[in-house]
Design an enzyme around this catalytic site. Structure first.
Site, PDB file in Angstrom:
ATOM      1  N   ALA A  32      -3.038  29.446  -9.866  1.00 39.38           N
ATOM      2  CA  ALA A  32      -3.745  30.685 -10.049  1.00 39.38           C
ATOM      3  C   ALA A  32      -5.176  30.339 -10.480  1.00 39.38           C
ATOM      4  O   ALA A  32      -5.757  30.804 -11.568  1.00 39.38           O
ATOM      5  CB  ALA A  32      -3.216  31.542 -11.291  1.00 39.38           C
ATOM      6  N   HIS A  37     -11.084  25.887 -13.821  1.00 42.68           N
ATOM      7  CA  HIS A  37     -10.265  24.862 -12.977  1.00 42.68           C
ATOM      8  C   HIS A  37     -11.512  24.223 -12.287  1.00 42.68           C
ATOM      9  O   HIS A  37     -11.388  22.723 -12.031  1.00 42.68           O
ATOM     10  CB  HIS A  37      -9.178  25.285 -12.318  1.00 42.68           C
ATOM     11  CG  HIS A  37      -8.113  25.966 -12.810  1.00 42.68           C
ATOM     12  ND1 HIS A  37      -7.846  27.407 -12.870  1.00 42.68           N
ATOM     13  CD2 HIS A  37      -7.274  25.698 -13.969  1.00 42.68           C
ATOM     14  CE1 HIS A  37      -6.747  27.812 -13.646  1.00 42.68           C
ATOM     15  NE2 HIS A  37      -6.240  26.729 -14.287  1.00 42.68           N
TER      16      HIS A  37
HETATM   17  P1  AMP Z   1      -3.822  25.963 -16.735  1.00 41.76           P
HETATM   18  O1  AMP Z   1      -3.774  26.208 -15.272  1.00 41.76           O
HETATM   19  O2  AMP Z   1      -3.942  27.092 -17.577  1.00 41.76           O
HETATM   20  O3  AMP Z   1      -2.563  25.082 -17.431  1.00 41.76           O
HETATM   21  O4  AMP Z   1      -5.245  24.881 -17.031  1.00 41.76           O
HETATM   22  C1  AMP Z   1      -5.390  23.719 -16.398  1.00 41.76           C
HETATM   23  C2  AMP Z   1      -6.526  22.970 -17.186  1.00 41.76           C
HETATM   24  O5  AMP Z   1      -7.502  23.722 -16.895  1.00 41.76           O
HETATM   25  C3  AMP Z   1      -6.298  22.882 -18.594  1.00 41.76           C
HETATM   26  O6  AMP Z   1      -6.891  21.681 -18.820  1.00 41.76           O
HETATM   27  C4  AMP Z   1      -7.199  24.109 -19.195  1.00 41.76           C
HETATM   28  O7  AMP Z   1      -7.532  23.890 -20.346  1.00 41.76           O
HETATM   29  C5  AMP Z   1      -8.425  24.058 -18.035  1.00 41.76           C
HETATM   30  N1  AMP Z   1      -8.865  25.457 -18.368  1.00 41.76           N
HETATM   31  C6  AMP Z   1      -8.298  26.735 -18.319  1.00 41.76           C
HETATM   32  N2  AMP Z   1      -9.130  27.852 -18.384  1.00 41.76           N
HETATM   33  C7  AMP Z   1     -10.561  26.953 -18.400  1.00 41.76           C
HETATM   34  C8  AMP Z   1     -11.721  27.541 -18.897  1.00 41.76           C
HETATM   35  N3  AMP Z   1     -11.875  28.768 -18.534  1.00 41.76           N
HETATM   36  N4  AMP Z   1     -12.672  26.545 -18.766  1.00 41.76           N
HETATM   37  C9  AMP Z   1     -12.487  25.280 -18.606  1.00 41.76           C
HETATM   38  N5  AMP Z   1     -11.268  24.675 -18.280  1.00 41.76           N
HETATM   39  C10 AMP Z   1     -10.045  25.728 -18.353  1.00 41.76           C
END
Ligand code: AMP
Length: 284
Positions: A32, A37
């Site tokens: 998603a 990301h």
């Molecule tokens: P997730 O898919 O939520 O597990 O996130 C994957 C990676 O993206 C993790 O390292 C999160 O900390 C990073 N991430 C999620 N949201 C953001 C954002 N708004 N800005 C920067 N990195 C993000």
């Protein structure tokens, strides 16, 4: 972009690249995807000649079954976004590829104090699941560098601890949080917010900025500041798990600003069914 669904093919393909002396940067995700990301992919590309990502909604890190069932899945769009950003490799395993022996957690990661506060306290077992999946991913991909978002501040500390506990050979780089124009931290879970809730959700970042300003202007009673901020969010219709101010290096919760300790403000709050988290390092 090469897409691989098995551990074996992934390990083989990436080891070929490594033999050519190309360092591998890795961005694990749960899909998603949004611009936050993609910013990690772009940073990885600046630092490493080969960039690998993974999409895996890890069931063992959800302490709430409904949150797992409703986690958004947008795989085709995700693949397009990764290709556009120049990602070279995507590991896209099904659950039984990651956990062929079932979902039980066979190992206990001794995260110590880190697991007793904030999300460690409010999401029991969550960080054990995070460690389980990240250890597996780092062992399969064997990246030189892995990139994580500051948005998940405590998770970044947990992962650094995991790398230390398991003596993994990967450097961890923490990247800044990408935000909407309103200040709302980008998050996959935002897709589940209504337009009205999205506007309201920006109050979380506003509260973090308020806390920062109060401390910068000399507030030292952090108990009062946390309580005032929490009451504001409640009045705005949130159900906060916590509004906390902590030592930015250890996550020890602080009741008083001493003017020396680097602080971070952290919030976790429900808006309707959706749990949102955000944080801000206090700038003086
Ligand atoms: P997730 O898919 O939520 O597990 O996130 C994957 C990676 O993206 C993790 O390292 C999160 O900390 C990073 N991430 C999620 N949201 C953001 C954002 N708004 N800005 C920067 N990195 C993000």
């Amino acid at each position: 972009m090469t897409i691989c669904k098995t551990r074996k093919d992934t390990a083989r393909l990436l080891s070929q690249l490594r033999q050519k002396d190309k360092s591998i940067g890795f961005v694990p995700t749960m899909g998603a995807l949004h611009k936050g990301h993609i910013s990690l992919i772009k940073t990885a590309k600046e630092k490493c000649p080969v960039v690998a990502s993974s999409i895996f909604v890890n069931p063992t890190q959800f302490n709430n079954a409904k949150d797992f069932e409703k986690y958004p899945v947008t795989i085709e769009r995700d693949i397009e976004m990764l290709e556009e950003a120049g990602c070279d490799f995507l590991f896209l395993p099904p659950v039984n590829e990651m956990y062929p022996d079932g979902l039980q957690k066979n190992e206990y990661y001794n995260l110590g104090f880190l697991e007793t506060v904030l999300d460690g306290k409010f999401r029991p077992g969550h960080f054990q699941g995070v460690c389980q999946v990240v250890e597996l991913l780092l062992k399969i991909i064997q990246p030189d560098v892995a990139f994580f978002g500051q948005k998940d501040y405590q998770q970044c500390m947990v992962i650094k601890k995991l790398v230390e506990l398991k003596q993994l050979n990967t450097e961890i780089i923490v990247c800044p949080t990408l935000r909407e124009a309103s200040g709302l931290a980008m998050s996959s879970r935002n897709m589940r917010l209504s337009d009205e809730q999205k506007i309201k959700a920006a109050r979380i970042y506003e509260t973090l900025v308020y806390i920062n300003n109060e401390i910068r202007n000399g507030a030292t009673d952090l108990v009062l500041l946390k309580e005032k901020s929490k009451q504001y969010l409640i009045a705005e219709g949130f159900k906060p798990d916590y509004v906390e101010i902590a030592n930015a290096n250890t996550l020890e919760l602080m009741n008083e600003a001493d003017g020396k300790t680097q602080l971070v403000a952290l919030i976790a709050a429900f808006l309707g069914e959706i749990r949102l988290i955000d944080n801000k390092i206090i700038e003086m």
